[in-house]
Design an enzyme around this catalytic site. Sequence first.
Site, PDB file in Angstrom:
ATOM      1  N   ARG A 152       0.838  -1.214   0.000  1.00 17.68           N
ATOM      2  CA  ARG A 152       0.000   0.000   0.000  1.00 17.68           C
ATOM      3  C   ARG A 152       0.872   1.263   0.000  1.00 17.68           C
ATOM      4  NH1 ARG A 152      -0.617   4.686   2.543  1.00 17.68           N
ATOM      5  NH2 ARG A 152      -0.190   3.661   4.527  1.00 17.68           N
ATOM      6  N   ASP A 153       1.427   1.625   1.140  1.00 17.22           N
ATOM      7  CA  ASP A 153       2.228   2.858   1.204  1.00 17.22           C
ATOM      8  C   ASP A 153       3.408   2.750   0.243  1.00 17.22           C
ATOM      9  OD1 ASP A 153       3.026   5.346   2.039  1.00 17.22           O
ATOM     10  OD2 ASP A 153       3.252   4.841   4.150  1.00 17.22           O
ATOM     11  N   HIS A 180       8.837   7.492   7.979  1.00 16.29           N
ATOM     12  CA  HIS A 180       9.445   7.544   6.646  1.00 16.29           C
ATOM     13  C   HIS A 180      10.924   7.900   6.843  1.00 16.29           C
ATOM     14  CE1 HIS A 180       5.901   7.195   3.865  1.00 16.29           C
ATOM     15  NE2 HIS A 180       5.323   7.240   5.050  1.00 16.29           N
ATOM     16  N   ASN A 196       9.191   4.656   3.079  1.00 14.03           N
ATOM     17  CA  ASN A 196       9.046   4.254   4.479  1.00 14.03           C
ATOM     18  C   ASN A 196      10.386   3.660   4.898  1.00 14.03           C
ATOM     19  OD1 ASN A 196       6.171   3.861   3.325  1.00 14.03           O
ATOM     20  ND2 ASN A 196       5.890   3.708   5.523  1.00 14.03           N
ATOM     21  N   HIS A 206       5.268   5.010  12.634  1.00 16.77           N
ATOM     22  CA  HIS A 206       5.239   4.912  11.159  1.00 16.77           C
ATOM     23  C   HIS A 206       6.213   5.969  10.626  1.00 16.77           C
ATOM     24  CE1 HIS A 206       2.854   4.322   7.281  1.00 16.77           C
ATOM     25  NE2 HIS A 206       3.431   5.494   7.035  1.00 16.77           N
ATOM     26  N   CYS A 215       3.724   9.331   0.198  1.00 17.35           N
ATOM     27  CA  CYS A 215       2.353   9.763  -0.005  1.00 17.35           C
ATOM     28  C   CYS A 215       2.317  10.782  -1.139  1.00 17.35           C
ATOM     29  CB  CYS A 215       1.804  10.382   1.280  1.00 17.35           C
ATOM     30  SG  CYS A 215       0.167  11.081   1.058  1.00 17.35           S
TER      31      CYS A 215
HETATM   32  P1  HMG Z   1     -14.035  13.699  -1.798  1.00 19.43           P
HETATM   33  O1  HMG Z   1     -13.955  14.235  -3.206  1.00 19.43           O
HETATM   34  O2  HMG Z   1     -14.176  14.669  -0.675  1.00 19.43           O
HETATM   35  O3  HMG Z   1     -15.207  12.611  -1.691  1.00 19.43           O
HETATM   36  O4  HMG Z   1     -12.775  12.779  -1.590  1.00 19.43           O
HETATM   37  P2  HMG Z   1     -16.762  12.766  -1.751  1.00 19.43           P
HETATM   38  O5  HMG Z   1     -17.333  12.024  -0.633  1.00 19.43           O
HETATM   39  O6  HMG Z   1     -17.159  14.218  -1.957  1.00 19.43           O
HETATM   40  O7  HMG Z   1     -17.138  11.987  -3.113  1.00 19.43           O
HETATM   41  C1  HMG Z   1     -16.655  12.408  -4.383  1.00 19.43           C
HETATM   42  C2  HMG Z   1     -16.640  11.218  -5.334  1.00 19.43           C
HETATM   43  O8  HMG Z   1     -15.673  10.270  -4.837  1.00 19.43           O
HETATM   44  C3  HMG Z   1     -17.960  10.476  -5.424  1.00 19.43           C
HETATM   45  O9  HMG Z   1     -18.046   9.935  -6.743  1.00 19.43           O
HETATM   46  C4  HMG Z   1     -17.794   9.330  -4.441  1.00 19.43           C
HETATM   47  O10 HMG Z   1     -18.586   8.216  -4.786  1.00 19.43           O
HETATM   48  C5  HMG Z   1     -16.318   9.010  -4.640  1.00 19.43           C
HETATM   49  P3  HMG Z   1     -18.925  10.652  -7.884  1.00 19.43           P
HETATM   50  O11 HMG Z   1     -20.318  10.697  -7.308  1.00 19.43           O
HETATM   51  O12 HMG Z   1     -18.326  12.025  -8.075  1.00 19.43           O
HETATM   52  O13 HMG Z   1     -18.744   9.748  -9.069  1.00 19.43           O
HETATM   53  N1  HMG Z   1     -15.720   8.385  -3.449  1.00 19.43           N
HETATM   54  C6  HMG Z   1     -14.908   7.315  -3.482  1.00 19.43           C
HETATM   55  N2  HMG Z   1     -14.442   6.564  -4.501  1.00 19.43           N
HETATM   56  C7  HMG Z   1     -13.629   5.536  -4.179  1.00 19.43           C
HETATM   57  N3  HMG Z   1     -13.268   5.242  -2.919  1.00 19.43           N
HETATM   58  C8  HMG Z   1     -13.721   5.958  -1.884  1.00 19.43           C
HETATM   59  C9  HMG Z   1     -14.576   7.050  -2.154  1.00 19.43           C
HETATM   60  N4  HMG Z   1     -15.171   7.963  -1.361  1.00 19.43           N
HETATM   61  C10 HMG Z   1     -15.870   8.767  -2.167  1.00 19.43           C
HETATM   62  N5  HMG Z   1     -13.350   5.636  -0.632  1.00 19.43           N
HETATM   63  C11 HMG Z   1     -11.631  10.999  -0.498  1.00 19.43           C
HETATM   64  C12 HMG Z   1     -12.516  12.216  -0.337  1.00 19.43           C
HETATM   65  C13 HMG Z   1     -11.150  10.620   0.885  1.00 19.43           C
HETATM   66  C14 HMG Z   1     -12.425   9.865  -1.127  1.00 19.43           C
HETATM   67  C15 HMG Z   1     -10.425  11.346  -1.435  1.00 19.43           C
HETATM   68  O14 HMG Z   1      -9.836  12.551  -1.032  1.00 19.43           O
HETATM   69  C16 HMG Z   1      -9.377  10.252  -1.442  1.00 19.43           C
HETATM   70  O15 HMG Z   1      -9.609   9.191  -1.996  1.00 19.43           O
HETATM   71  N6  HMG Z   1      -8.194  10.479  -0.849  1.00 19.43           N
HETATM   72  C17 HMG Z   1      -7.171   9.439  -0.726  1.00 19.43           C
HETATM   73  C18 HMG Z   1      -5.855   9.994  -0.378  1.00 19.43           C
HETATM   74  C19 HMG Z   1      -4.871   8.878  -0.188  1.00 19.43           C
HETATM   75  O16 HMG Z   1      -5.126   7.717  -0.413  1.00 19.43           O
HETATM   76  N7  HMG Z   1      -3.656   9.273   0.244  1.00 19.43           N
HETATM   77  C20 HMG Z   1      -2.601   8.335   0.496  1.00 19.43           C
HETATM   78  C21 HMG Z   1      -2.810   7.481   1.701  1.00 19.43           C
HETATM   79  S1  HMG Z   1      -2.514   8.307   3.251  1.00 19.43           S
HETATM   80  C22 HMG Z   1      -0.808   8.110   3.530  1.00 19.43           C
HETATM   81  O17 HMG Z   1      -0.094   7.659   2.670  1.00 19.43           O
HETATM   82  C23 HMG Z   1      -0.259   8.441   4.903  1.00 19.43           C
HETATM   83  C24 HMG Z   1       0.030   7.210   5.764  1.00 19.43           C
HETATM   84  O18 HMG Z   1       0.938   6.332   5.115  1.00 19.43           O
HETATM   85  C25 HMG Z   1       0.640   7.638   7.116  1.00 19.43           C
HETATM   86  C26 HMG Z   1       1.801   8.610   6.984  1.00 19.43           C
HETATM   87  O19 HMG Z   1       2.786   8.291   6.306  1.00 19.43           O
HETATM   88  O20 HMG Z   1       1.684   9.680   7.566  1.00 19.43           O
HETATM   89  C27 HMG Z   1      -1.243   6.417   6.054  1.00 19.43           C
HETATM   90 MG    MG Z   2       3.081   6.594   5.122  1.00 21.40          MG
END
Ligand code: HMG
Ligand code: MG
Length: 292
Positions: free
Chosen positions: A10-11, A204, A244, A202, A235
């Site tokens: 994933r990450d 990096h 990481n 966690h 990210c």
């Molecule tokens: P949004 O635009 O605010 O969502 O995004 P919404 O609720 O307004 O919906 C908009 C559209 O998205 C709709 O579709 C929903 O159905 C769809 P439409 O009607 O326009 O066709 N939707 C989704 N589709 C798929 N999967 C979903 C989902 N939810 C709504 N779950 C949202 C908000 C959170 C979905 C978006 O901003 C997003 O997907 N962000 C992901 C960011 C991400 O994955 N970042 C990387 C991971 S975090 C990380 O790496 C840090 C970590 O490792 C720790 C660290 O290192 O610190 C964990």
């Molecule tokens: Mg991370």
Amino acid sequence: MIQIKEMAPRDGLQNEKVKILTEDKIEFIQKLQQAGITYIEIGAFVHPDKVPQMADTEAVIRGVDLQEGVETSVLVPNMHGFQKALDLGMKEVAVFTAASETFNQKNINASIQESLDRFKPVFEAAENNGIKVRGYISTAFVCPFEGLVSTNKVIPIIESLLEMGCYEVSIGDTIGKATTDQVTELFSKTHQLGLNGWLAGHFHDTYGQALENIKASLAFDIEVFDASAGGLGGCPYAPGAPGNVATEDVVDFLNSQNITLPIQINKLIEAISFIESKIGRELNSKTYKKYK
Ligand code: HMG
Ligand code: MG
């Protein structure tokens, strides 16, 4: 007991530019299991436009043949993602928020409070269906947009996530800029509050500080560390967030501290070498370079 939670599928892969085939992700996960990895974050049910590399998470989950004793989790930012995890029979999910507002907006389009509100139905549904929920707090030390983050911002979010139902909260040094002083400050405060049995690190490894930060965490009884085979990771919404900490470097470091994990380095190196051949760039953690 010290545990490593494997982040590479994933990450690790989410920030890779080359599209990795689903079958290759599945083979990578099989190889990680063969190396003795017992916990794997397998993918993310997030918007495919935001993180295209995770768009095949459902197919990956369906394709992986889990060995006995191996746990998997998947990132879910809201009910939309949780429902997919539930439909696929996942036993654990991870919700994620941040300790800085700007990062959270860019990452999940929500303020910190809004993100916690979105998690409420996830926790309810998880409880009703017997699913464990892990939590992440990104930018817990430094934010790429706001700079240093105070422990006063982080601790209430830890408490909220635990109260809501997380069995563990993983503290993210998202861009690898935390110093050992910051790690010591946060984990000594959480230690005083009796929280460290519920926390994970966690880190990096952008500036080569991750192992030092793990060492600082161990001093305060943190026992769970997220790591990514090959040091893959980053990210897409955190500029300057490459890998990481490498799983193989953590295993090697823990060995040097007389902490032995049932992970076979030679098999881990095989898994890393396999994914390296798919991502089109060299992986170069210290331990990988030593053994490959
Ligand atoms: P949004 O635009 O605010 O969502 O995004 P919404 O609720 O307004 O919906 C908009 C559209 O998205 C709709 O579709 C929903 O159905 C769809 P439409 O009607 O326009 O066709 N939707 C989704 N589709 C798929 N999967 C979903 C989902 N939810 C709504 N779950 C949202 C908000 C959170 C979905 C978006 O901003 C997003 O997907 N962000 C992901 C960011 C991400 O994955 N970042 C990387 C991971 S975090 C990380 O790496 C840090 C970590 O490792 C720790 C660290 O290192 O610190 C964990
Ligand atoms: Mg991370």
